[in-house]
Design a protein around this motif. Structure first.
Motif, PDB file in Angstrom:
ATOM      1  N   UNK A   1      63.005  27.344   5.584  1.00 45.44           N
ATOM      2  CA  UNK A   1      62.833  28.738   5.216  1.00 45.44           C
ATOM      3  C   UNK A   1      63.979  29.199   4.342  1.00 45.44           C
ATOM      4  N   UNK A   2      63.740  30.167   3.508  1.00 48.74           N
ATOM      5  CA  UNK A   2      64.783  30.694   2.631  1.00 48.74           C
ATOM      6  C   UNK A   2      65.656  31.668   3.396  1.00 48.74           C
ATOM      7  N   UNK A   3      66.941  31.667   3.087  1.00 48.46           N
ATOM      8  CA  UNK A   3      67.866  32.666   3.649  1.00 48.46           C
ATOM      9  C   UNK A   3      68.209  32.428   5.094  1.00 48.46           C
ATOM     10  N   UNK A  64      67.399  40.633   2.143  1.00 47.21           N
ATOM     11  CA  UNK A  64      66.678  40.411   3.396  1.00 47.21           C
ATOM     12  C   UNK A  64      65.191  40.714   3.222  1.00 47.21           C
ATOM     13  N   UNK A  65      64.891  41.797   2.537  1.00 47.17           N
ATOM     14  CA  UNK A  65      63.481  42.156   2.314  1.00 47.17           C
ATOM     15  C   UNK A  65      62.776  41.107   1.459  1.00 47.17           C
ATOM     16  N   UNK A  66      63.426  40.648   0.383  1.00 49.72           N
ATOM     17  CA  UNK A  66      62.825  39.632  -0.472  1.00 49.72           C
ATOM     18  C   UNK A  66      62.575  38.337   0.309  1.00 49.72           C
ATOM     19  N   UNK A  67      63.548  37.932   1.099  1.00 52.75           N
ATOM     20  CA  UNK A  67      63.385  36.708   1.882  1.00 52.75           C
ATOM     21  C   UNK A  67      62.283  36.860   2.929  1.00 52.75           C
ATOM     22  N   UNK A  68      62.209  38.021   3.545  1.00 48.97           N
ATOM     23  CA  UNK A  68      61.162  38.266   4.537  1.00 48.97           C
ATOM     24  C   UNK A  68      59.778  38.214   3.903  1.00 48.97           C
ATOM     25  N   UNK A  72      57.041  35.375   4.748  1.00 49.60           N
ATOM     26  CA  UNK A  72      55.731  35.822   5.240  1.00 49.60           C
ATOM     27  C   UNK A  72      54.614  35.230   4.388  1.00 49.60           C
ATOM     28  N   UNK A  73      54.812  35.229   3.079  1.00 54.25           N
ATOM     29  CA  UNK A  73      53.796  34.650   2.187  1.00 54.25           C
ATOM     30  C   UNK A  73      53.640  33.148   2.416  1.00 54.25           C
ATOM     31  N   UNK A  74      54.764  32.477   2.652  1.00 55.34           N
ATOM     32  CA  UNK A  74      54.695  31.034   2.915  1.00 55.34           C
ATOM     33  C   UNK A  74      53.955  30.773   4.219  1.00 55.34           C
ATOM     34  N   UNK A  77      50.325  31.090   3.857  1.00 54.80           N
ATOM     35  CA  UNK A  77      49.735  30.144   2.914  1.00 54.80           C
ATOM     36  C   UNK A  77      49.358  30.767   1.597  1.00 54.80           C
ATOM     37  N   UNK A  78      49.896  31.899   1.250  1.00 56.20           N
ATOM     38  CA  UNK A  78      49.539  32.595   0.024  1.00 56.20           C
ATOM     39  C   UNK A  78      50.374  32.149  -1.166  1.00 56.20           C
ATOM     40  N   UNK A  79      51.593  31.723  -0.932  1.00 57.42           N
ATOM     41  CA  UNK A  79      52.481  31.455  -2.046  1.00 57.42           C
ATOM     42  C   UNK A  79      53.389  30.287  -1.684  1.00 57.42           C
ATOM     43  N   UNK A  80      53.724  29.506  -2.681  1.00 56.43           N
ATOM     44  CA  UNK A  80      54.633  28.389  -2.427  1.00 56.43           C
ATOM     45  C   UNK A  80      56.078  28.866  -2.583  1.00 56.43           C
ATOM     46  N   UNK A  81      57.017  28.017  -2.219  1.00 59.27           N
ATOM     47  CA  UNK A  81      58.441  28.373  -2.237  1.00 59.27           C
ATOM     48  C   UNK A  81      59.069  28.020  -3.573  1.00 59.27           C
ATOM     49  N   UNK A  82      58.466  28.436  -4.704  1.00 54.23           N
ATOM     50  CA  UNK A  82      59.042  28.124  -6.017  1.00 54.23           C
ATOM     51  C   UNK A  82      60.117  29.127  -6.422  1.00 54.23           C
TER      52      UNK A  82
END
Length: 182
Positions: A1-3, A64-68, A72-74, A77-82
């Motif tokens: 996970x990021x962050x 924190x909001x961006x990472x959350x 959540x998207x990851x 399954x909506x978005x990859x971790x690019x």
């Protein structure tokens, strides 16, 4: 996970970048003296650090909001971790470093104020060192005869402190006080 969350808080000197009073280019002697005076004044340093703390908190909440949102998207399954995101632990560390610096400034200011009160309480006026008429303008002094009781009170206070320390060390080491009293 990021962050990933950060470990223990950073030390008081771990703030990012140069200190707030640092000059960016060659400074004039008067500017250097003013910057040095600001470094020694804890209240002025507190006032300079407070806006930085506010900005750091805003950055921390934004990261924190961006990472959350990305996590959540990851998870959904909506978005990859690019996407490249700022690290939450670095933002948190910067925030804690500023908090530590502010705490030190407040403690130093409190200690200075406490010493000032103690100084005014225990030595409210000076004995004139120069003959009358040669003292500085507005110097508040006591004549020697009025200064004697103040000195006697200070000596008695010092003896009380000495006796208390001696009694404490005797209790710690288990020694009995010498005959004849403390």
């Amino acid at each position: 996970r990021a962050g990933a969350p950060a470990g223990p808080a950073a030390g008081p000197g771990a703030g990012p970048g140069p200190p707030p009073g640092a000059a960016q280019g060659p400074a004039l002697p008067a500017q250097a003296a003013a910057a040095q005076a600001q470094d020694f004044d804890p209240v002025q340093r507190f006032r300079l650090l407070l806006p930085q703390l506010k900005e750091s908190l805003q950055t921390l909440m934004k990261v924190a909001a961006q990472n959350l949102v990305q996590n959540s998207n990851i998870d959904n399954g909506q978005k990859s971790a690019d996407g490249v995101l700022q690290r939450f632990d670095k933002s948190l560390e910067e925030f804690y470093a500023l908090c530590d610096q502010l705490e030190l400034c407040l403690r130093l200011a409190h200690e200075c104020l406490s010493q000032s009160f103690d100084s005014a309480k225990h030595a409210p006026a000076l004995v004139p060192a120069a003959p009358k008429g040669e003292g500085g303008p507005g110097a508040e002094t006591l004549p020697y005869t009025q200064y004697l009781p103040l000195i006697k009170a200070q000596i008695a206070g010092a003896k009380d402190i000495h006796n208390a320390l001696l009694e404490g060390t005797n209790k710690i080491t288990g020694k009995l006080p010498p005959p004849g009293g403390p």
